[in-house]
Design a protein around this motif. Structure first.
Motif, PDB file in Angstrom:
ATOM      1  N   MET A   1       9.081   3.492  -0.812  1.00 44.43           N
ATOM      2  CA  MET A   1       7.790   4.159  -0.622  1.00 44.43           C
ATOM      3  C   MET A   1       7.033   4.341  -1.942  1.00 44.43           C
ATOM      4  SD  MET A   1       7.389   4.483   2.618  1.00 44.43           S
ATOM      5  CE  MET A   1       6.281   5.844   3.067  1.00 44.43           C
ATOM      6  N   SER A   2       7.704   4.137  -3.062  1.00 41.86           N
ATOM      7  CA  SER A   2       7.045   4.205  -4.367  1.00 41.86           C
ATOM      8  C   SER A   2       6.471   2.855  -4.782  1.00 41.86           C
ATOM      9  CB  SER A   2       8.045   4.691  -5.438  1.00 41.86           C
ATOM     10  OG  SER A   2       8.521   5.986  -5.137  1.00 41.86           O
ATOM     11  N   SER A   3       6.794   1.813  -4.027  1.00 42.10           N
ATOM     12  CA  SER A   3       6.327   0.460  -4.338  1.00 42.10           C
ATOM     13  C   SER A   3       4.886   0.268  -3.865  1.00 42.10           C
ATOM     14  CB  SER A   3       7.234  -0.561  -3.649  1.00 42.10           C
ATOM     15  OG  SER A   3       6.648  -1.853  -3.657  1.00 42.10           O
ATOM     16  N   PRO A   4       4.125  -0.577  -4.543  1.00 45.08           N
ATOM     17  CA  PRO A   4       2.779  -0.908  -4.044  1.00 45.08           C
ATOM     18  C   PRO A   4       2.827  -1.586  -2.672  1.00 45.08           C
ATOM     19  CG  PRO A   4       3.063  -1.624  -6.320  1.00 45.08           C
ATOM     20  CD  PRO A   4       4.415  -1.231  -5.827  1.00 45.08           C
ATOM     21  N   PHE A   5       3.974  -2.207  -2.349  1.00 46.85           N
ATOM     22  CA  PHE A   5       4.146  -2.902  -1.070  1.00 46.85           C
ATOM     23  C   PHE A   5       5.465  -2.450  -0.433  1.00 46.85           C
ATOM     24  CE2 PHE A   5       1.923  -5.726  -4.064  1.00 46.85           C
ATOM     25  CZ  PHE A   5       0.689  -5.807  -3.433  1.00 46.85           C
ATOM     26  N   PRO A   6       5.475  -1.275   0.180  1.00 51.21           N
ATOM     27  CA  PRO A   6       6.722  -0.718   0.718  1.00 51.21           C
ATOM     28  C   PRO A   6       7.421  -1.625   1.730  1.00 51.21           C
ATOM     29  CG  PRO A   6       5.019   0.966   0.640  1.00 51.21           C
ATOM     30  CD  PRO A   6       4.346  -0.339   0.339  1.00 51.21           C
ATOM     31  N   ASP A   7       6.650  -2.388   2.491  1.00 54.43           N
ATOM     32  CA  ASP A   7       7.252  -3.251   3.504  1.00 54.43           C
ATOM     33  C   ASP A   7       8.017  -4.425   2.899  1.00 54.43           C
ATOM     34  OD1 ASP A   7       4.559  -4.037   2.704  1.00 54.43           O
ATOM     35  OD2 ASP A   7       4.734  -5.670   4.175  1.00 54.43           O
ATOM     36  N   GLN A   8       7.722  -4.743   1.625  1.00 56.91           N
ATOM     37  CA  GLN A   8       8.370  -5.875   0.963  1.00 56.91           C
ATOM     38  C   GLN A   8       9.396  -5.449  -0.086  1.00 56.91           C
ATOM     39  OE1 GLN A   8       5.315  -8.586  -0.544  1.00 56.91           O
ATOM     40  NE2 GLN A   8       3.923  -7.958   1.096  1.00 56.91           N
ATOM     41  N   ALA A   9       9.537  -4.152  -0.293  1.00 60.71           N
ATOM     42  CA  ALA A   9      10.329  -3.652  -1.423  1.00 60.71           C
ATOM     43  C   ALA A   9      11.815  -3.531  -1.127  1.00 60.71           C
ATOM     44  CB  ALA A   9       9.783  -2.287  -1.865  1.00 60.71           C
ATOM     45  N   GLY A  10      12.226  -3.722   0.126  1.00 62.31           N
ATOM     46  CA  GLY A  10      13.621  -3.533   0.491  1.00 62.31           C
ATOM     47  C   GLY A  10      14.610  -4.293  -0.372  1.00 62.31           C
ATOM     48  N   PRO A  11      14.480  -5.629  -0.500  1.00 56.18           N
ATOM     49  CA  PRO A  11      15.461  -6.393  -1.286  1.00 56.18           C
ATOM     50  C   PRO A  11      15.573  -5.899  -2.726  1.00 56.18           C
ATOM     51  CG  PRO A  11      14.146  -7.871   0.063  1.00 56.18           C
ATOM     52  CD  PRO A  11      13.514  -6.514   0.189  1.00 56.18           C
ATOM     53  N   THR A  12      14.437  -5.610  -3.355  1.00 56.48           N
ATOM     54  CA  THR A  12      14.465  -5.148  -4.749  1.00 56.48           C
ATOM     55  C   THR A  12      15.142  -3.796  -4.865  1.00 56.48           C
ATOM     56  OG1 THR A  12      12.413  -6.345  -5.248  1.00 56.48           O
ATOM     57  CG2 THR A  12      13.040  -4.564  -6.740  1.00 56.48           C
TER      58      THR A  12
ATOM     59  N   CYS B   1       1.338   4.130   5.305  1.00 56.34           N
ATOM     60  CA  CYS B   1       0.338   5.207   5.274  1.00 56.34           C
ATOM     61  C   CYS B   1       0.236   5.755   3.854  1.00 56.34           C
ATOM     62  CB  CYS B   1       0.749   6.307   6.248  1.00 56.34           C
ATOM     63  SG  CYS B   1      -0.121   7.869   6.011  1.00 56.34           S
ATOM     64  N   PRO B   2      -0.957   5.755   3.247  1.00 56.04           N
ATOM     65  CA  PRO B   2      -1.091   6.260   1.876  1.00 56.04           C
ATOM     66  C   PRO B   2      -0.608   7.704   1.702  1.00 56.04           C
ATOM     67  CG  PRO B   2      -3.061   5.057   2.516  1.00 56.04           C
ATOM     68  CD  PRO B   2      -2.225   5.196   3.754  1.00 56.04           C
ATOM     69  N   ASP B   3      -0.871   8.556   2.692  1.00 57.48           N
ATOM     70  CA  ASP B   3      -0.402   9.938   2.596  1.00 57.48           C
ATOM     71  C   ASP B   3       1.123  10.007   2.658  1.00 57.48           C
ATOM     72  OD1 ASP B   3      -3.005  11.033   2.438  1.00 57.48           O
ATOM     73  OD2 ASP B   3      -3.212  10.986   4.611  1.00 57.48           O
ATOM     74  N   SER B   4       1.714   9.142   3.476  1.00 53.93           N
ATOM     75  CA  SER B   4       3.176   9.106   3.576  1.00 53.93           C
ATOM     76  C   SER B   4       3.806   8.595   2.287  1.00 53.93           C
ATOM     77  CB  SER B   4       3.610   8.206   4.742  1.00 53.93           C
ATOM     78  OG  SER B   4       3.218   8.741   5.986  1.00 53.93           O
ATOM     79  N   THR B   5       3.256   7.518   1.730  1.00 55.95           N
ATOM     80  CA  THR B   5       3.838   6.969   0.498  1.00 55.95           C
ATOM     81  C   THR B   5       3.708   7.973  -0.643  1.00 55.95           C
ATOM     82  OG1 THR B   5       1.763   5.830  -0.078  1.00 55.95           O
ATOM     83  CG2 THR B   5       3.397   4.584   1.168  1.00 55.95           C
ATOM     84  N   ARG B   6       2.560   8.636  -0.728  1.00 60.97           N
ATOM     85  CA  ARG B   6       2.369   9.622  -1.798  1.00 60.97           C
ATOM     86  C   ARG B   6       3.329  10.802  -1.643  1.00 60.97           C
ATOM     87  NH1 ARG B   6      -2.339  10.946  -0.580  1.00 60.97           N
ATOM     88  NH2 ARG B   6      -1.835  12.941   0.424  1.00 60.97           N
TER      89      ARG B   6
ATOM     90  N   GLU C   1       0.824  -5.104  11.542  1.00 59.04           N
ATOM     91  CA  GLU C   1       2.163  -5.673  11.727  1.00 59.04           C
ATOM     92  C   GLU C   1       3.062  -5.438  10.519  1.00 59.04           C
ATOM     93  OE1 GLU C   1       2.069  -9.747  12.879  1.00 59.04           O
ATOM     94  OE2 GLU C   1       0.810  -9.397  14.643  1.00 59.04           O
ATOM     95  N   ARG C   2       2.493  -5.486   9.332  1.00 57.91           N
ATOM     96  CA  ARG C   2       3.318  -5.252   8.138  1.00 57.91           C
ATOM     97  C   ARG C   2       3.920  -3.859   8.160  1.00 57.91           C
ATOM     98  NH1 ARG C   2       0.017  -6.182   2.933  1.00 57.91           N
ATOM     99  NH2 ARG C   2       1.876  -5.091   2.167  1.00 57.91           N
ATOM    100  N   GLU C   3       3.163  -2.885   8.637  1.00 57.02           N
ATOM    101  CA  GLU C   3       3.711  -1.535   8.719  1.00 57.02           C
ATOM    102  C   GLU C   3       4.845  -1.482   9.744  1.00 57.02           C
ATOM    103  OE1 GLU C   3       1.760   2.517   8.258  1.00 57.02           O
ATOM    104  OE2 GLU C   3       1.568   2.133  10.411  1.00 57.02           O
ATOM    105  N   CYS C   4       4.671  -2.150  10.871  1.00 57.93           N
ATOM    106  CA  CYS C   4       5.748  -2.183  11.865  1.00 57.93           C
ATOM    107  C   CYS C   4       7.023  -2.747  11.243  1.00 57.93           C
ATOM    108  CB  CYS C   4       5.352  -3.025  13.073  1.00 57.93           C
ATOM    109  SG  CYS C   4       4.106  -2.267  14.147  1.00 57.93           S
ATOM    110  N   TYR C   5       6.881  -3.823  10.478  1.00 63.35           N
ATOM    111  CA  TYR C   5       8.052  -4.420   9.835  1.00 63.35           C
ATOM    112  C   TYR C   5       8.653  -3.439   8.823  1.00 63.35           C
ATOM    113  CZ  TYR C   5      11.095  -7.655   7.373  1.00 63.35           C
ATOM    114  OH  TYR C   5      12.194  -8.258   6.806  1.00 63.35           O
ATOM    115  N   GLY C   6       7.800  -2.805   8.024  1.00 61.66           N
ATOM    116  CA  GLY C   6       8.298  -1.822   7.058  1.00 61.66           C
ATOM    117  C   GLY C   6       9.016  -0.670   7.735  1.00 61.66           C
ATOM    118  N   ASN C   7       8.493  -0.241   8.879  1.00 60.96           N
ATOM    119  CA  ASN C   7       9.162   0.827   9.634  1.00 60.96           C
ATOM    120  C   ASN C   7      10.555   0.389  10.086  1.00 60.96           C
ATOM    121  OD1 ASN C   7       6.849   2.372   9.377  1.00 60.96           O
ATOM    122  ND2 ASN C   7       6.270   2.273  11.532  1.00 60.96           N
TER     123      ASN C   7
END
Length: 236
Positions: free
Chosen positions: A138-149, A59-64, A108-114
C-alpha cells in the motif's frame, strides 16, 4: 449487549453535543467516556485489541491511511493488537456458473490488487509479516503490482499467492470479504472503514487528524495497559 449499547449511545450522544456546542466538548472528552466503558475488569487478562481495516487496494485514502497510520501504531503496540486487513470496499460481486465476477471502484487493477492482498492475508500466518507486506504494497505507487517486490523484500516465495489467485481461491476470499462487510452494522459508507474492538468509533479522517496510535491509547488506555503506558504519559 448492554455494554455495546452503552458504547454506541455514549459516543453518538457525545458527538451530537459536540456538533451543537462546537468547542465546549472536545474529542478527548468523548474518549474519556469511552475508556471507562471499554475498560476490562482488573481480574481478567485483556486479549489483543481487534482492529478491522476495510479498504480498497487502489483507493488513495486507503493507501495513505494504511501506509501512514498503521506502521507507527503497530510498531508501538505490536502483539497487543490484532490487525485484520479486509480488502473489498465498494466492490460488487456477481456469481456466474460457479465463479465470481467483480466490479471495483477503481477498475480491474484494483480487483486484482484486492485479490493479491486477500491471498496475502490468508497465506501469511505471522501478523508481523502480514502487516509488513500489506503496508509495503500500500506504500507503493502501484499497490496492485507491488506484491512480488514486497515478498522478495521479506525473503518470501510469491508463488503461493499466484496459485491462490489462479485457482479461484482468491476470488472466494474476496467474495467472502464482501459478505462480511455487507453484514457490518453500521454499513461502511466510506473507505478505509476502521473498527476498533468491533466498534466503529471514528471516521478515517478523524483518526488521521487525531493519530490512530494516540486515539487507540486514549480510548483504550485501561484496556491496553502497559502497551500504551508511555504513549498516554506523553499525551498528558
Amino acid at each position: 449487549m448492554i455494554r455495546e449499547y452503552l458504547i454506541s449511545h455514549i459516543y453518538s450522544t457525545a458527538k451530537n453535543v459536540l456538533t451543537m456546542y462546537k468547542r465546549s466538548v472536545t474529542m478527548k472528552t468523548i474518549l474519556l467516556l469511552l475508556s471507562v466503558i471499554l475498560a476490562p475488569s482488573s481480574s481478567s487478562s485483556a486479549p489483543a485489541l481487534l482492529i478491522d481495516v476495510i479498504y480498497e487496494s487502489l483507493c488513495p485514502d486507503s493507501t495513505r491511511f494504511i501506509s501512514q497510520q498503521i506502521p507507527p501504531m503497530y510498531e508501538a503496540l505490536g502483539q497487543a493488537v490484532n490487525v485484520q486487513f479486509r480488502p473489498y470496499g465498494f466492490a460488487t460481486t456477481t456469481e456466474v456458473d460457479g465463479s465470481f465476477q467483480f466490479e471495483c471502484q477503481h477498475g480491474e487493477r484494483e480487483c486484482y490488487g484486492n485479490l493479491v492482498q486477500a491471498c496475502t492475508v490468508a497465506y501469511t500466518p505471522e501478523q508481523d509479516t502480514v502487516v509488513g507486506l500489506i503496508t509495503c504494497m500500500m506504500s507503493s505507487p502501484f499497490p496492485d503490482q507491488a506484491g512480488p517486490t514486497c515478498f522478495e523484500q521479506y525473503g518470501l516465495d510469491y508463488q503461493p499467492i499466484l496459485d491462490c489467485i489462479e485457482s479461484g481461491e482468491g476470488a472466494q476470499l474476496h467474495a467472502d470479504n464482501g459478505v462480511t462487510q455487507n453484514n457490518e452494522d453500521p454499513q461502511p459508507n466510506n473507505v478505509p472503514w476502521i473498527n476498533l474492538g468491533n466498534q466503529h468509533l471514528a471516521e478515517y479522517w478523524e483518526l488521521e487528524e487525531y493519530g490512530l496510535l494516540q486515539f487507540i491509547c486514549d480510548t483504550f488506555d485501561t484496556y491496553m495497559g502497559e502497551a500504551c503506558a508511555e504513549i498516554s504519559m506523553i499525551s498528558k
